[in-house]
Write a protein that holds these residues in place. Structure first.
Motif, PDB file in Angstrom:
ATOM      1  N   ARG A  11       0.809  -1.224   0.000  1.00 59.31           N
ATOM      2  CA  ARG A  11       0.000   0.000   0.000  1.00 59.31           C
ATOM      3  C   ARG A  11       0.842   1.274   0.000  1.00 59.31           C
ATOM      4  NH1 ARG A  11      -5.352  -0.795   0.837  1.00 59.31           N
ATOM      5  NH2 ARG A  11      -6.076  -2.655   1.934  1.00 59.31           N
ATOM      6  N   LYS A  12       2.111   1.165   0.391  1.00 55.44           N
ATOM      7  CA  LYS A  12       2.924   2.377   0.554  1.00 55.44           C
ATOM      8  C   LYS A  12       4.389   1.978   0.619  1.00 55.44           C
ATOM      9  CE  LYS A  12       2.536   2.295   5.644  1.00 55.44           C
ATOM     10  NZ  LYS A  12       1.890   0.967   5.713  1.00 55.44           N
ATOM     11  N   ARG A  41       4.035  10.234  -0.963  1.00 49.76           N
ATOM     12  CA  ARG A  41       5.123  10.904  -0.243  1.00 49.76           C
ATOM     13  C   ARG A  41       4.603  12.134   0.495  1.00 49.76           C
ATOM     14  NH1 ARG A  41      10.403  10.654  -4.306  1.00 49.76           N
ATOM     15  NH2 ARG A  41      10.734   8.390  -4.164  1.00 49.76           N
ATOM     16  N   HIS A  42       3.697  12.861  -0.141  1.00 47.35           N
ATOM     17  CA  HIS A  42       3.097  14.025   0.512  1.00 47.35           C
ATOM     18  C   HIS A  42       2.312  13.594   1.756  1.00 47.35           C
ATOM     19  CE1 HIS A  42       1.155  17.944   0.889  1.00 47.35           C
ATOM     20  NE2 HIS A  42      -0.016  17.319   0.974  1.00 47.35           N
ATOM     21  N   LYS A  44       2.739  10.874   3.516  1.00 44.69           N
ATOM     22  CA  LYS A  44       3.680  10.392   4.536  1.00 44.69           C
ATOM     23  C   LYS A  44       4.266  11.567   5.305  1.00 44.69           C
ATOM     24  CE  LYS A  44       7.986   7.795   5.136  1.00 44.69           C
ATOM     25  NZ  LYS A  44       9.070   7.024   4.442  1.00 44.69           N
ATOM     26  N   ALA A  45       4.638  12.622   4.578  1.00 44.87           N
ATOM     27  CA  ALA A  45       5.193  13.802   5.236  1.00 44.87           C
ATOM     28  C   ALA A  45       4.186  14.433   6.189  1.00 44.87           C
ATOM     29  CB  ALA A  45       5.649  14.814   4.179  1.00 44.87           C
ATOM     30  N   LEU A  46       2.910  14.449   5.794  1.00 44.98           N
ATOM     31  CA  LEU A  46       1.873  14.966   6.688  1.00 44.98           C
ATOM     32  C   LEU A  46       1.746  14.101   7.938  1.00 44.98           C
ATOM     33  CD1 LEU A  46      -0.914  15.908   4.105  1.00 44.98           C
ATOM     34  CD2 LEU A  46       0.285  17.503   5.624  1.00 44.98           C
ATOM     35  N   THR A  47       1.745  12.771   7.743  1.00 45.53           N
ATOM     36  CA  THR A  47       1.598  11.855   8.877  1.00 45.53           C
ATOM     37  C   THR A  47       2.755  11.992   9.859  1.00 45.53           C
ATOM     38  OG1 THR A  47       0.437  10.282   7.452  1.00 45.53           O
ATOM     39  CG2 THR A  47       1.298   9.432   9.526  1.00 45.53           C
TER      40      THR A  47
END
Length: 311
Positions: A11-12, A41-42, A44-47
């Protein structure tokens, strides 16, 4: 309506990006691959808190924007609970359909297509015969089904020979070349003053060996049970950096790319024990003409992989 071959994918993360890179190359869909990769990637950066979220556009609004699609050839996404502190919701890949109409050698059925379907553990989805093809980490195959033997396992190419046919119909087809290594690491007080930090050293060594708990069976397969006499597995405390825990234990095995973090903890890099790659998997009981074509399309001599499975 033509045959659509579903393919289980992560999934990622790096394994999914490796799959997308392969598809971009073989199916000429670089824009689609870039779109999915940049979106994840965006997110992931938020998470991880590296980007401040828009307070008026929460996770459900973003998910709706991503997955409001007019065509199955547009990617869709879904939500999962991330395993980081607080268990935040994270947007991950769900599915996309890619037609094979313009691919050389495709079956006569002009509507043939593949559908990438996100799964948390694609290998297990193949084991239950939900999919004929899929991609997952070679590590999971070792952790799940490879037989433990006294002699070590040194190459991914040898994995299929250690899978019991009565246990599963899934086999490794090829690797994608996104290689990192399970590497032997040691502090200077444990590393040999003469000779190499390698498997031969481990045969003589007695004492603690720090590993991630999820890699215990993998390490047993890679080193061979005969090497582990006198060795006691230790595990990092929850939330502690793996390299720091290995430095405390004096010796350990962990995934490395450049080894810079290990060196920051005063560790010496030893033998690269086993390559970890994303691999193409096949359930041999679920083949069809279209499945065989898709498998051949995704495989190929152009792959720079540690894997060399005979056809």
């Amino acid at each position: 309506m033509g045959e659509t071959i579903p393919i289980a994918v992560p999934r990622k993360g790096r394994p999914l990006e490796s799959v997308l890179d392969r598809l971009a190359d073989r199916l000429a869909v670089p824009e689609l691959a870039d779109d999915i990769t940049s979106t994840l990637r965006h997110e992931k950066a938020l998470t991880k808190g590296k980007i401040e979220p828009d307070e008026e556009r929460g996770v459900y609004h973003r998910l709706a924007d991503y997955s409001t699609v007019a065509d199955p050839t547009d990617p869709e996404y879904t939500l999962v609970r991330d395993d980081r502190a607080g268990k935040p919701r994270r947007i991950v890949f769900d599915s996309v359909t890619i037609p094979l109409t313009d691919v050389d050698g495709a079956p006569d059925d002009t509507d043939a297509a593949i559908q990438l379907v996100g799964r948390e553990e694609p290998f297990r989805a193949l084991r239950t015969h939900d999919f004929a093809l899929g991609f997952d980490s070679a590590d999971l195959v070792l952790e799940e089904v490879v037989e433990l033997r006294p002699e070590p396992l040194g190459r991914i190419a040898d994995v299929n020979a250690r899978i019991d046919p009565a246990d599963t119909d899934v086999r490794v087809v090829t690797g994608l070349g996104d290689t990192v290594y399970h590497t032997l690491l040691a502090g200077p007080e444990v590393a040999p003053s003469a000779g190499s930090l390698d498997r031969d050293f481990l045969k003589r060594y007695e004492g603690p060996l720090c590993i991630e708990p999820r890699y215990e069976r993998l390490v047993q397969a890679v080193l061979g049970t005969g090497t582990l006499d006198g060795i006691e597995f230790r595990y990092p405390e929850e939330g502690r950096e793996e390299e720091a825990a290995i430095a405390d234990a004096g010796l350990g095995v962990y995934l490395t790319v450049t080894g810079s973090t290990a060196r920051d903890h005063g560790l010496l890099l030893g033998e690269q024990l086993f390559p970890s790659e994303t691999v193409l998997l096949e359930n041999t009981a679920e083949t069809s003409e279209t499945v065989e074509f898709v498998r051949s399309l995704l495989n190929g001599a152009d792959l720079e992989t540690e894997l060399a499975v005979e056809p």
